[in-house]
Write a protein that holds these residues in place. Sequence first.
Motif, PDB file in Angstrom:
ATOM      1  N   LYS A 269       2.838 -36.602  13.922  1.00  0.00           N
ATOM      2  CA  LYS A 269       2.273 -36.512  15.174  1.00  0.00           C
ATOM      3  C   LYS A 269       0.658 -36.731  15.199  1.00  0.00           C
ATOM      4  N   PRO A 270       0.044 -37.524  15.979  1.00  0.00           N
ATOM      5  CA  PRO A 270      -1.514 -37.665  15.894  1.00  0.00           C
ATOM      6  C   PRO A 270      -2.215 -36.489  16.445  1.00  0.00           C
ATOM      7  N   ILE A 271      -1.504 -35.502  17.107  1.00  0.00           N
ATOM      8  CA  ILE A 271      -2.036 -34.180  17.598  1.00  0.00           C
ATOM      9  C   ILE A 271      -2.445 -33.360  16.466  1.00  0.00           C
ATOM     10  N   THR A 272      -1.701 -33.609  15.220  1.00  0.00           N
ATOM     11  CA  THR A 272      -1.869 -32.817  13.904  1.00  0.00           C
ATOM     12  C   THR A 272      -2.997 -33.331  13.307  1.00  0.00           C
ATOM     13  N   ASP A 273      -3.856 -34.250  13.383  1.00  0.00           N
ATOM     14  CA  ASP A 273      -4.862 -34.560  12.859  1.00  0.00           C
ATOM     15  C   ASP A 273      -6.324 -33.559  12.867  1.00  0.00           C
ATOM     16  N   HIS A 274      -6.855 -33.472  11.692  1.00  0.00           N
ATOM     17  CA  HIS A 274      -7.693 -32.390  11.417  1.00  0.00           C
ATOM     18  C   HIS A 274      -8.823 -32.881  10.303  1.00  0.00           C
ATOM     19  N   ASN A 275      -9.722 -31.889  10.042  1.00  0.00           N
ATOM     20  CA  ASN A 275     -10.744 -32.021   9.147  1.00  0.00           C
ATOM     21  C   ASN A 275     -11.407 -30.821   8.668  1.00  0.00           C
ATOM     22  N   ASP A 276     -12.072 -31.004   7.423  1.00  0.00           N
ATOM     23  CA  ASP A 276     -12.316 -29.709   6.761  1.00  0.00           C
ATOM     24  C   ASP A 276     -13.423 -30.205   6.148  1.00  0.00           C
ATOM     25  N   PHE A 277     -14.225 -28.702   5.856  1.00  0.00           N
ATOM     26  CA  PHE A 277     -15.787 -28.760   5.379  1.00  0.00           C
ATOM     27  C   PHE A 277     -15.943 -27.460   4.498  1.00  0.00           C
ATOM     28  N   ILE A 278     -16.766 -27.723   3.539  1.00  0.00           N
ATOM     29  CA  ILE A 278     -17.233 -26.559   3.073  1.00  0.00           C
ATOM     30  C   ILE A 278     -18.601 -27.024   2.687  1.00  0.00           C
ATOM     31  N   ASN A 279     -19.569 -26.086   3.295  1.00  0.00           N
ATOM     32  CA  ASN A 279     -21.303 -26.301   2.860  1.00  0.00           C
ATOM     33  C   ASN A 279     -21.640 -25.989   1.640  1.00  0.00           C
ATOM     34  N   VAL A 280     -21.875 -26.871   0.983  1.00  0.00           N
ATOM     35  CA  VAL A 280     -22.640 -26.719  -0.451  1.00  0.00           C
ATOM     36  C   VAL A 280     -23.968 -27.482  -0.483  1.00  0.00           C
ATOM     37  N   MET A 281     -24.827 -27.515   0.731  1.00  0.00           N
ATOM     38  CA  MET A 281     -26.080 -28.014   0.566  1.00  0.00           C
ATOM     39  C   MET A 281     -27.033 -26.849  -0.237  1.00  0.00           C
ATOM     40  N   ASP A 282     -27.914 -27.446  -0.912  1.00  0.00           N
ATOM     41  CA  ASP A 282     -29.027 -26.368  -1.595  1.00  0.00           C
ATOM     42  C   ASP A 282     -29.681 -26.079  -0.428  1.00  0.00           C
ATOM     43  N   GLU A 283     -30.488 -24.870  -0.562  1.00  0.00           N
ATOM     44  CA  GLU A 283     -31.343 -24.225   0.663  1.00  0.00           C
ATOM     45  C   GLU A 283     -32.345 -25.179   0.909  1.00  0.00           C
ATOM     46  N   ASN A 284     -33.094 -25.739   0.020  1.00  0.00           N
ATOM     47  CA  ASN A 284     -34.117 -26.653   0.510  1.00  0.00           C
ATOM     48  C   ASN A 284     -33.563 -27.877   1.375  1.00  0.00           C
ATOM     49  N   LEU A 285     -32.468 -28.280   1.075  1.00  0.00           N
ATOM     50  CA  LEU A 285     -31.963 -29.444   1.936  1.00  0.00           C
ATOM     51  C   LEU A 285     -31.467 -28.932   3.109  1.00  0.00           C
ATOM     52  N   MET A 286     -30.952 -27.725   3.246  1.00  0.00           N
ATOM     53  CA  MET A 286     -30.304 -27.139   4.626  1.00  0.00           C
ATOM     54  C   MET A 286     -31.471 -26.742   5.490  1.00  0.00           C
ATOM     55  N   ASN A 287     -32.411 -26.560   4.860  1.00  0.00           N
ATOM     56  CA  ASN A 287     -33.890 -26.230   5.697  1.00  0.00           C
ATOM     57  C   ASN A 287     -34.413 -27.366   6.257  1.00  0.00           C
ATOM     58  N   GLU A 288     -34.080 -28.570   5.629  1.00  0.00           N
ATOM     59  CA  GLU A 288     -34.632 -29.779   5.977  1.00  0.00           C
ATOM     60  C   GLU A 288     -33.771 -30.332   7.383  1.00  0.00           C
ATOM     61  N   VAL A 289     -32.457 -30.110   7.147  1.00  0.00           N
ATOM     62  CA  VAL A 289     -31.455 -30.192   8.163  1.00  0.00           C
ATOM     63  C   VAL A 289     -31.918 -29.588   9.313  1.00  0.00           C
TER      64      VAL A 289
END
Length: 505
Positions: free
Chosen positions: A474-494
């Motif tokens: 069923k299309p309603i079961t579509d989903h997406n996953d994420f684990i943040n593994v940005m280094d500290e400098n990049l996350m601060n830039e974001v």
Amino acid sequence: MGRNTRKRRSPLATKVVAGAAALAVGGGGLVWANFYASAHESDSSHHRTRSAGAQVATIQCPDVGQKLRNVPRGARPGVDKELARLDEQITEAYARLASTRQAQSGDSAYVQNAILGPLKSKRTAALDRIGINIRRGGGDAPGGLDRFAECRGMGADQPGNGDGNGGQDQDNGQGQDGGQDGGGQDDGQNQGDNGNGAAGPFADDFVDINDVQPNSRDLENGLAANGDGGSTGSFTAVCGVNENNLFNSDNLIVAPGVDNGAHHTHDYVGNQNNNAFSSDDDLAGADTSCQNQGDKSTYYWPVLRLQDGTQEFDANDLGGGAEGNVGKILKATEAEIKFVGNQQSDVVAMPKFLRIITGDAKAFTNGVANANSSFSCTGFEDRQVTDKYVLCPEGSQVVRTSNFQSCWDGQNIDSANHRDHVAFVQQDGSCANGFQAIPQLQVRLVYDVPAPTVENGQVQNPYAVDGFPEQLHKPITDHNDFINVMDENLMNEVVDCINGGEDCQ
């Protein structure tokens, strides 16, 4: 087509599920044709016996993982393995359901006695082990866990409004109604099985994009967090479209340490060492497909397939063809990964290794409370639909969109049910309950999909997302996953880009 990393098989599950798949391909479609026909035949004595036991399309079980709130950290590995065992039990029971249609047609109690009853016994034992794990970890196991042991038969209708019942008005598989009325299957007597044992999708799962009203999507989940006020910038992560062909059917967030924990195949971009056994250290030390090498985050979603008879690399594997996920894997032509701000305030940095799941891989049987991802077509993206696949006009491509939760509790990188530590913004764009605004991840995937044909209630060469077998694609079961593994400098830039109103990458 590619590689399926760390693909392993459980001998018992392989035997049960592959056997069902083989039956489906070798003649199960005819059995399922009788199933669809019986749901609408007149109540004559000639048809009554056959109809009584053949109207259960799938199996609905309480999603125990969503019920758990306070699981001690030390108990989570054992609990996660038992939750994965519950999923495997449902998969095996669904395989028996799909492979015994003839027996069901002659015995109105067959589903209850031969499938649902034994499944309840197995689930009771697994639930007992969950309680033991929690107590050994120093926690208090929820009382009455065994009330989640019983499963029900359900038809192929769309679920309700998030109460988790998912069609439980069926009668434990006794076949009084089967839920087919209004399910779009009235003309299903000649329904083909698309090679997956009639496990969907069906004609009623598709809609012409021209028939979708602009701005009509009524689910609150996935509201875009940014707007004219607050933090208006953005950061785009350029990570490719899985050119490295990294696939597996693991799920590091929900089922760490468990082979085939997803029961369907995922596309991966970003981190190149994402499998069920990856530690945080493994993720931090891995290669990345992202242009900015400081971003080793893992972004993953179920693959989209064209059910055209193609024998993919996983055609005989669990997670793939042995569990009804069949056909050609379609690689996205675009994968836009963007972080945006909040309507009301600045955003704060995400903690490293924060885990977020958006959408619900079990939304068909769970109900729509956590459903989120939507489908559209290029040139029509003011028209988004969550419970249908879209038919796009010539020259237009299929679009999958997922907007993630963007409010964080300020403490935890995960929670027992993998949801409570994050939340969606409220209607006014603010975060409730003391949660803090974090950059909102938005994933937009574009596919060049040959348009399916829908005629006389049948769909030919449909496309569908991979899913748990009992979810019927069923299309309603579509989903997406994420684990943040940005280094500290990049996350601060974001954070600086978003809060400063800039558009960066």
